[in-house]
Design a protein around this motif. Structure first.
Motif, PDB file in Angstrom:
ATOM      1  N   VAL A  35       0.856  -1.180   0.000  1.00  0.00           N
ATOM      2  CA  VAL A  35       0.000   0.000   0.000  1.00  0.00           C
ATOM      3  C   VAL A  35       0.893   1.231   0.000  1.00  0.00           C
ATOM      4  O   VAL A  35       1.785   1.351   0.837  1.00  0.00           O
ATOM      5  N   VAL A  36       0.637   2.149  -0.940  1.00  0.00           N
ATOM      6  CA  VAL A  36       1.420   3.376  -1.044  1.00  0.00           C
ATOM      7  C   VAL A  36       0.581   4.529  -0.514  1.00  0.00           C
ATOM      8  O   VAL A  36      -0.405   4.932  -1.130  1.00  0.00           O
ATOM      9  N   GLY A  42      -5.123   4.707   2.601  1.00  0.00           N
ATOM     10  CA  GLY A  42      -4.083   3.696   2.670  1.00  0.00           C
ATOM     11  C   GLY A  42      -4.192   2.827   3.898  1.00  0.00           C
ATOM     12  O   GLY A  42      -4.035   1.591   3.824  1.00  0.00           O
ATOM     13  N   LEU A  43      -4.490   3.437   5.046  1.00  0.00           N
ATOM     14  CA  LEU A  43      -4.638   2.649   6.265  1.00  0.00           C
ATOM     15  C   LEU A  43      -5.853   1.732   6.183  1.00  0.00           C
ATOM     16  O   LEU A  43      -5.806   0.580   6.641  1.00  0.00           O
ATOM     17  N   SER A  44      -6.957   2.220   5.601  1.00  0.00           N
ATOM     18  CA  SER A  44      -8.136   1.369   5.433  1.00  0.00           C
ATOM     19  C   SER A  44      -7.814   0.174   4.545  1.00  0.00           C
ATOM     20  O   SER A  44      -8.226  -0.955   4.831  1.00  0.00           O
ATOM     21  N   ALA A  45      -7.078   0.426   3.464  1.00  0.00           N
ATOM     22  CA  ALA A  45      -6.692  -0.651   2.563  1.00  0.00           C
ATOM     23  C   ALA A  45      -5.785  -1.654   3.266  1.00  0.00           C
ATOM     24  O   ALA A  45      -5.952  -2.882   3.128  1.00  0.00           O
ATOM     25  N   ALA A  46      -4.801  -1.148   4.004  1.00  0.00           N
ATOM     26  CA  ALA A  46      -3.866  -2.032   4.696  1.00  0.00           C
ATOM     27  C   ALA A  46      -4.576  -2.890   5.730  1.00  0.00           C
ATOM     28  O   ALA A  46      -4.332  -4.107   5.826  1.00  0.00           O
ATOM     29  N   VAL A 213      -0.585  -4.102  -5.742  1.00  0.00           N
ATOM     30  CA  VAL A 213      -0.117  -2.821  -5.225  1.00  0.00           C
ATOM     31  C   VAL A 213      -1.310  -1.877  -5.199  1.00  0.00           C
ATOM     32  O   VAL A 213      -2.053  -1.765  -6.184  1.00  0.00           O
ATOM     33  N   ILE A 214      -1.504  -1.183  -4.070  1.00  0.00           N
ATOM     34  CA  ILE A 214      -2.610  -0.251  -3.911  1.00  0.00           C
ATOM     35  C   ILE A 214      -2.061   1.167  -3.806  1.00  0.00           C
ATOM     36  O   ILE A 214      -1.255   1.458  -2.921  1.00  0.00           O
ATOM     37  N   PHE A 466     -13.559   2.937  -0.241  1.00  0.00           N
ATOM     38  CA  PHE A 466     -12.789   2.344  -1.332  1.00  0.00           C
ATOM     39  C   PHE A 466     -11.417   1.854  -0.884  1.00  0.00           C
ATOM     40  O   PHE A 466     -10.842   0.965  -1.519  1.00  0.00           O
ATOM     41  N   GLY A 467     -10.885   2.389   0.218  1.00  0.00           N
ATOM     42  CA  GLY A 467      -9.698   1.779   0.796  1.00  0.00           C
ATOM     43  C   GLY A 467      -9.988   0.360   1.230  1.00  0.00           C
ATOM     44  O   GLY A 467      -9.212  -0.571   0.972  1.00  0.00           O
ATOM     45  N   ARG A 468     -11.129   0.192   1.862  1.00  0.00           N
ATOM     46  CA  ARG A 468     -11.529  -1.149   2.305  1.00  0.00           C
ATOM     47  C   ARG A 468     -11.757  -2.083   1.117  1.00  0.00           C
ATOM     48  O   ARG A 468     -11.308  -3.240   1.122  1.00  0.00           O
ATOM     49  N   VAL A 469     -12.437  -1.568   0.081  1.00  0.00           N
ATOM     50  CA  VAL A 469     -12.654  -2.380  -1.122  1.00  0.00           C
ATOM     51  C   VAL A 469     -11.321  -2.785  -1.740  1.00  0.00           C
ATOM     52  O   VAL A 469     -11.105  -3.945  -2.103  1.00  0.00           O
ATOM     53  N   ALA A 470     -10.398  -1.811  -1.860  1.00  0.00           N
ATOM     54  CA  ALA A 470      -9.106  -2.094  -2.478  1.00  0.00           C
ATOM     55  C   ALA A 470      -8.349  -3.162  -1.711  1.00  0.00           C
ATOM     56  O   ALA A 470      -7.750  -4.078  -2.307  1.00  0.00           O
TER      57      ALA A 470
END
Length: 478
Positions: A35-36, A42-46, A213-214, A466-470
């Motif tokens: 995650v970049v 980014g934190l939601s995605a991670a 990669v997000i 969308f962080g969560r979706v990613a």
């Protein structure tokens, strides 16, 4: 993928790595998901990827997490009948969706807008499940168009960063600070397979991403030269973005075939004019303030969409206006907003007086005009009928309790609405709408969610949803 394979990719030419010399003597790290960006997207995605059992690396350009989230107002839009009904507020996911499309001039990607609106309550519950706390009421932030903004207990964006970073640490997300994305890696099947990074020590680091990669590095609102390049009307604007939100990651994505859309769409808010640095945020609560120009007259209803507010400020004499509140309004704001107002009185960015006449003299507007403006507005509050059309549900508070406050309001870049093109799974797309495999994006770096105008409170919502979706889709390796 082992280091030997990375080095092989590095010699394959620019279609694989735009800076092949960077791999020489580079250290390599393996992960499932990279995650970049360490803001709320980014934190939601991670966190979402780690909750699916992924080995996650998060890369942050700064020395700490947060980015723009840390300094945001913290307001978070969501349909939430449990809070809204006791306040007499009728709302629905369909209404939220329709307002989002209408505010965006229907330039939104309707699939993305629908996901954001209909997942709003689920995202609140997800945050609360990790310990996030909101006030037990909702309100309407500037440009929000409806009272559905959730206000965190902690000021500004602190609650989001503290909650999500704590969960990330708990789940074992590995963090790299003071580290910038330099390029992306592709494997021999054309899939994005890793990231090339550079630390503050100048050393290069290669990270394999077996699942994806997000990109969640934000837009380009901190790069005023880039803003003016795409929207020349804002060449004299200031910005409330952190400097690191500068668009470099957007350019890297474009080099790898990702389409960039709506780059001229830039959202502005009242803020410090050119030559000043302290932003007075009396505008955050729509029922609490009025906006007057240099003649002391209101010139637009305060609950207007943000693009209309931007254009009205651009056309105001000298591109300067003033936000006016009374002492009750001042006391209703967060401790950070109150602190900045006090500092603003010392710096000349805010003003305070026991009388409207005294306030008018300080901001150099005709006293009679300002007094009449406030009297007319207060009468509109009592009658629930505003001369400029401010909705009756926003006519809640008269401006009558001294001392009275004013804040300078110029044009400030708040967010950029254009960016990388994504589909409903947050996969990056090319100009031909083909998927760039292995590459995902979420948050302000993306285009399509908001169209031509972002509804107030939808920025953090977009980032979390969308962080969560990613994170979840990258975990699936789609």
């Amino acid at each position: 993928m082992k280091r030997r394979a990375f080095l092989k990719l590095g010699t394959a030419g620019s279609s694989t790595l735009f800076f092949p010399s960077l791999v020489k003597a580079a250290k390599s790290v393996e992960a499932d998901v990279v995650v970049v960006g360490g803001g709320v997207a980014g934190l939601s995605a991670a966190v979402a990827a780690a909750q699916k059992g992924m080995k996650v690396v998060l890369v942050e350009k700064n020395r700490e997490l947060g980015g723009n989230t840390w300094i945001s107002g913290g307001y978070y839009s969501a349909v939430n009948p449990e809070l809204q009904k006791p306040m007499g507020i009728n709302d629905s996911f369909e209404l939220f969706y329709e307002q989002t499309l209408a505010a965006g001039k229907r330039k939104n990607n309707p699939k993305l807008a629908r996901i954001m609106c209909f997942e709003s309550l689920n995202s609140v519950k997800w945050l609360e499940s990790m310990g996030m706390q909101f006030h037990p009421i909702v309100m309407e932030s500037i440009g929000a168009l409806w009272p559905r903004c959730h206000k965190p207990l902690l000021p500004d964006g602190q609650g989001f960063i503290r909650t999500l970073s704590g969960e990330a640490y708990k789940l074992g997300v590995r963090l790299f600070f003071n580290t910038s994305l330099i390029d992306l890696l592709k494997n021999d099947r054309g899939r994005i397979s890793g990231a090339v990074l550079r630390g503050s020590d100048g050393k290069t680091l290669l990270i394999e991403a077996t699942h994806g990669v997000i990109l969640a590095a934000g837009g380009f609102g901190g790069n005023l030269a880039m803003v003016a390049q795409y929207n020349p009307s804002l060449k004299d604007a200031t910005t409330d973005n952190v400097p690191s939100v500068s668009g470099e990651v957007l350019k890297i994505a474009a080099r790898h075939g990702v389409a960039l859309d709506d780059m001229d769409q830039v959202e502005c808010l009242p803020g410090c004019p050119k030559g000043r640095t302290l932003r007075i945020r009396f505008h955050v609560d729509v029922p609490r303030f009025v906006l007057v120009d240099s003649s002391g007259n209101r010139f637009i209803r305060e609950d207007s969409p943000r693009d209309e507010l931007r254009d009205a400020l651009l056309n105001a004499p000298g591109r300067i206006a003033f936000t006016i509140v009374d002492q009750e309004g001042y006391k209703s704001f967060s401790s950070h907003i109150q602190r900045d107002a006090v500092l603003g009185v010392e710096s000349g960015d805010a003003f305070i007086s026991d009388t409207l006449e005294g306030l008018a003299e300080q901001i150099r507007v005709p006293p009679g005009n300002l007094i009449k403006t406030i009297e007319t507005y207060n009468e509109g509050v009592r009658l629930k009928k505003d001369v400029l059309g401010k909705h009756e549900t926003k006519l809640l508070y008269e401006i009558k309790k001294p001392p009275f406050w004013a804040g300078i309001a110029g044009i400030t870049v708040h967010s950029t609405l254009g960016g990388v093109r994504i589909d409903e799974n947050t996969r990056c797309l090319s100009d031909e709408n083909t998927v760039v495999p292995g590459l995902f994006a979420a948050g302000e770096i993306t285009a399509g969610v908001h169209g031509a105008n972002r509804v107030g409170g939808n920025g953090l919502l977009d980032a979390v949803v969308f962080g969560r979706v990613a994170g979840e889709k990258a975990a699936q390796g789609i």
